[in-house]
Scaffold this motif. Structure first.
Motif, short mmCIF file in Angstrom:
data_model
loop_
_atom_site.label_atom_id
_atom_site.label_comp_id
_atom_site.label_asym_id
_atom_site.label_seq_id
_atom_site.Cartn_x
_atom_site.Cartn_y
_atom_site.Cartn_z
N VAL A 15 23.49 41.92 38.53
CA VAL A 15 24.66 41.61 39.35
C VAL A 15 25.07 42.86 40.13
O VAL A 15 25.13 43.96 39.58
N ALA A 16 25.34 42.67 41.42
CA ALA A 16 25.78 43.78 42.27
C ALA A 16 27.25 43.66 42.63
O ALA A 16 27.92 44.67 42.87
N ILE A 17 27.76 42.44 42.71
CA ILE A 17 29.19 42.18 42.86
C ILE A 17 29.43 40.74 42.44
O ILE A 17 28.57 39.87 42.66
N ALA A 18 30.57 40.47 41.82
CA ALA A 18 30.89 39.14 41.33
C ALA A 18 32.35 38.83 41.66
O ALA A 18 33.11 39.70 42.11
N GLY A 19 32.72 37.56 41.45
CA GLY A 19 34.11 37.17 41.65
C GLY A 19 34.50 37.01 43.10
O GLY A 19 35.69 36.92 43.42
N THR A 20 33.53 36.97 44.00
CA THR A 20 33.80 36.69 45.41
C THR A 20 33.49 35.22 45.66
O THR A 20 33.14 34.47 44.74
N VAL A 43 30.97 40.62 35.63
CA VAL A 43 30.61 41.88 34.98
C VAL A 43 31.77 42.84 35.15
O VAL A 43 32.31 43.00 36.27
N GLU A 44 32.19 43.47 34.09
CA GLU A 44 33.32 44.39 34.15
C GLU A 44 33.05 45.50 35.16
O GLU A 44 31.98 46.11 35.17
N ASP A 69 37.54 38.67 41.57
CA ASP A 69 38.40 37.59 41.10
C ASP A 69 37.59 36.80 40.07
O ASP A 69 36.59 36.18 40.43
N PRO A 70 37.99 36.79 38.82
CA PRO A 70 37.20 36.09 37.79
C PRO A 70 36.95 34.63 38.10
O PRO A 70 36.00 34.04 37.56
N MET A 71 37.76 34.03 38.97
CA MET A 71 37.58 32.63 39.31
C MET A 71 36.63 32.42 40.49
O MET A 71 36.27 31.29 40.82
N GLY A 72 36.23 33.49 41.16
CA GLY A 72 35.25 33.38 42.22
C GLY A 72 33.85 33.23 41.65
O GLY A 72 33.49 33.93 40.70
N LYS A 73 33.07 32.33 42.19
CA LYS A 73 31.73 32.04 41.65
C LYS A 73 30.61 32.69 42.45
O LYS A 73 29.44 32.62 42.05
N GLY A 74 30.94 33.30 43.60
CA GLY A 74 29.92 33.90 44.44
C GLY A 74 29.72 35.37 44.15
O GLY A 74 30.26 35.93 43.19
N GLY A 75 28.94 36.01 45.03
CA GLY A 75 28.69 37.43 44.88
C GLY A 75 27.31 37.79 45.34
O GLY A 75 26.70 37.10 46.16
N THR A 122 44.53 28.52 45.61
CA THR A 122 43.67 27.46 46.13
C THR A 122 42.37 27.43 45.33
O THR A 122 41.77 28.48 45.07
N ASN A 123 41.96 26.24 44.91
CA ASN A 123 40.72 26.08 44.16
C ASN A 123 40.67 26.95 42.91
O ASN A 123 39.59 27.34 42.45
N GLY A 124 41.82 27.27 42.38
CA GLY A 124 41.89 28.05 41.15
C GLY A 124 41.75 29.55 41.33
O GLY A 124 41.79 30.29 40.34
N TYR A 125 41.60 30.02 42.58
CA TYR A 125 41.44 31.45 42.80
C TYR A 125 42.71 32.21 42.42
O TYR A 125 43.83 31.73 42.61
N THR A 126 42.53 33.40 41.89
CA THR A 126 43.67 34.24 41.53
C THR A 126 43.96 35.31 42.58
O THR A 126 44.97 36.00 42.49
N LYS A 127 43.06 35.45 43.57
CA LYS A 127 43.25 36.40 44.66
C LYS A 127 42.88 35.76 45.99
O LYS A 127 42.14 34.75 46.03
N ASP A 128 43.39 36.31 47.08
CA ASP A 128 43.00 35.84 48.41
C ASP A 128 41.53 36.15 48.66
O ASP A 128 41.00 37.18 48.23
N HIS A 129 40.87 35.25 49.42
CA HIS A 129 39.47 35.43 49.78
C HIS A 129 39.31 35.35 51.30
O HIS A 129 40.22 34.94 52.01
N GLY A 130 38.13 35.72 51.76
CA GLY A 130 37.85 35.76 53.18
C GLY A 130 37.60 37.17 53.67
O GLY A 130 37.81 37.48 54.85
N PHE A 131 37.09 38.02 52.78
CA PHE A 131 36.92 39.44 53.08
C PHE A 131 35.45 39.84 53.16
O PHE A 131 34.54 39.08 52.82
N ILE A 132 35.24 41.08 53.61
CA ILE A 132 33.96 41.76 53.53
C ILE A 132 34.02 42.75 52.38
O ILE A 132 35.04 43.40 52.17
#
Length: 462
Positions: free
Chosen positions: A151-156, A122-123, A128-134, A182-192
């Motif tokens: 949706v409350a947050i996406a792309g995580t 959701v805009e 990260d558009p490649m993240g599937k969680g949220g 990694t795994n197609g992600y466009t940004k680093d992950h592992g955040f809060i």
């Protein structure tokens, strides 16, 4: 549409513990100073359960007599917001007060790149558009009717647990260390990330980088100081650390954690691995908190970093975390020497008292003689209005929400009945995200697979 079912009322005493709950064969046990777990819970009276579980004729959720469930949301259904389908893998969750006696539920989706149903992008709410969680947010009225779901947050990625803040937001945690590329992600992950269920656009999709980049699990906040405690569920040795984050703008409200702060890891004198501690009541004084050299883990994961002389203290499967009274409690879901831990256990609950700077092993789960028995691996936990704890089981076999009283009695509160295996080899999805409504009248809980969110009502204080 939501679904409501009424369990039958067989003749049975209400004061029965595990052996009579219908959860026969579950070998769960607890030892330790149980009363410590309920600090700050004025309502805790130590009742011994609500009676045997009644088989649900619809095959979704077994509950004690007099309790009802309503299915609020199921994966694959259409979001009323029109943003897409309800995502899969329902995990951590919290309930916040809404207008008119209603509730805002904020729910994690622990989706990896292979997710069956990803969180819709959701805009303005996508990291990260490649993240599937949220996260998704449900708005309920005072009767637990769903007014909205969006949706409350996406792309995580791999949003496992988290925790609520004193200013009524949800901190959702990514349980991954995958970097961009990694795994197609466009940004680093592992955040809060901070999520405000009443108006997600107020918080957006901004990583709280100063709180560290690692395999996050859960958080708890000291409501007096604003210090945030964080658990790390690392999957291989060296295992995770227990952290505290000292914000530059403590208790500042929505968005204040974006002002940064200092991330530190716990060092227990003389203890490299918490699993080596076996006796409940064992306490350690002089806990030190060591600044994390590189919170963003640009080159090296935090648990591998050099913490100087004395090293740092690790533990396997650090998961649930909550604040009670004047202390923070955290769960080590299990430890297995075959996987690199110093010793075996079914699970531990630790208490850290920041005023006294003392760490104490409060509870050990399960018999210490046979690690093959079922009933292991406590995960999400929360305080219950009728007294005691509710514990989500994350092990093999049948899956339960267990209650634990002040006296150490264990009872089954719910059992999942959705078979995700075969008739010959049945399997059941774990429970997650157990939480209570602000008025304590409803227990909300998720079945992870198939993703299902339940509202459970009944005589909680009866």
């Amino acid at each position: 549409m939501s679904e409501t079912r009424q369990t039958a009322r067989p003749a049975a005493t209400r004061r029965q513990v595990l052996a009579g709950t219908g959860a026969l064969g579950v070998g769960i046990a607890f030892t330790g100073a149980f009363s410590e777990l309920f600090a700050g819970s004025a309502a805790a009276r130590g009742r011994a359960g609500y009676g045997p579980l009644v088989p649900d004729p619809d095959g979704l959720l077994d509950l004690p007599a007099g309790f009802r469930y309503k299915v609020l949301s199921r994966e694959g259904g259409q979001l009323p917001s029109g943003e897409g389908k309800v995502p899969s893998n329902h995990d951590g969750m919290a309930a916040f007060r809404a207008r008119g006696g209603g509730v805002h539920l904020v729910r994690n989706h622990e989706n990896r790149v292979t997710a069956k149903i990803p969180v819709p992008t959701v805009e303005g709410l996508t990291y990260d558009p490649m993240g599937k969680g949220g996260c998704t947010a449900l708005t309920l009225d005072s009767r637990n009717n769903v007014l909205d779901e969006r949706v409350a947050i996406a792309g995580t990625a791999v949003n496992c647990a988290g925790g609520p803040t004193p200013w009524q937001t949800w901190l959702t945690c990514e349980e991954t260390e995958d970097k961009a590329g990694t795994n197609g992600y466009t940004k680093d992950h592992g955040f809060i990330f901070e999520v405000y269920g009443a108006d997600p656009r107020r918080t957006g999709a901004v990583p709280l980088e100063a709180m560290g980049r690692f395999q996050h699990e859960a958080i708890a906040i000291d409501p007096r100081s604003g210090v945030v405690y964080e658990t790390e569920d690392a999957f291989e040795k060296p295992f995770g650390l227990f952290y505290r984050f000292r914000p530059n703008k403590p208790l500042g409200g929505i968005g204040s954690l974006q002002a940064g702060g200092t991330l530190q890891a716990m060092r227990v004198p003389g203890v490299k691995d918490l699993s080596a501690v076996r006796e409940t009541g064992t306490s350690f004084k002089g806990i030190t908190w060591v600044d994390v050299p590189d919170p963003l883990a640009k080159e090296t994961p935090i648990r591998f970093q050099d913490f100087g002389a004395g090293g740092i203290t690790h533990a396997q499967k650090l998961e649930g975390c909550y604040w009670g009274g004047s202390s923070v409690y955290f769960v080590s879901s299990y430890a297995k020497s075959a996987e690199g831990s110093a010793a075996d256990h079914y699970g531990q609950i630790w208490r850290y008292d920041p005023d006294r700077n003392v760490l104490t092993l409060v509870i050990v789960f399960g018999p210490d003689t046979d690690l093959q028995l079922p009933g292991e691996e406590p995960d999400n936990i929360c305080l219950a209005p009728s007294g005691g704890l509710m514990v989500c089981e994350d092990g093999e076999g049948a899956q339960h929400v267990f209650g634990l009283t002040r006296r150490g009695e264990v009872y089954a509160m719910a059992r999942g009945r959705q078979n995700i295996g075969t008739p010959e080899e049945p399997e059941w999805g774990e429970f997650a995200g157990v939480t209570f409504s602000p008025d304590d009248d409803t227990m909300y809980v998720n079945c992870y697979t198939p993703g299902t969110t339940f509202a459970v009502t009944g005589p909680w204080n009866g």
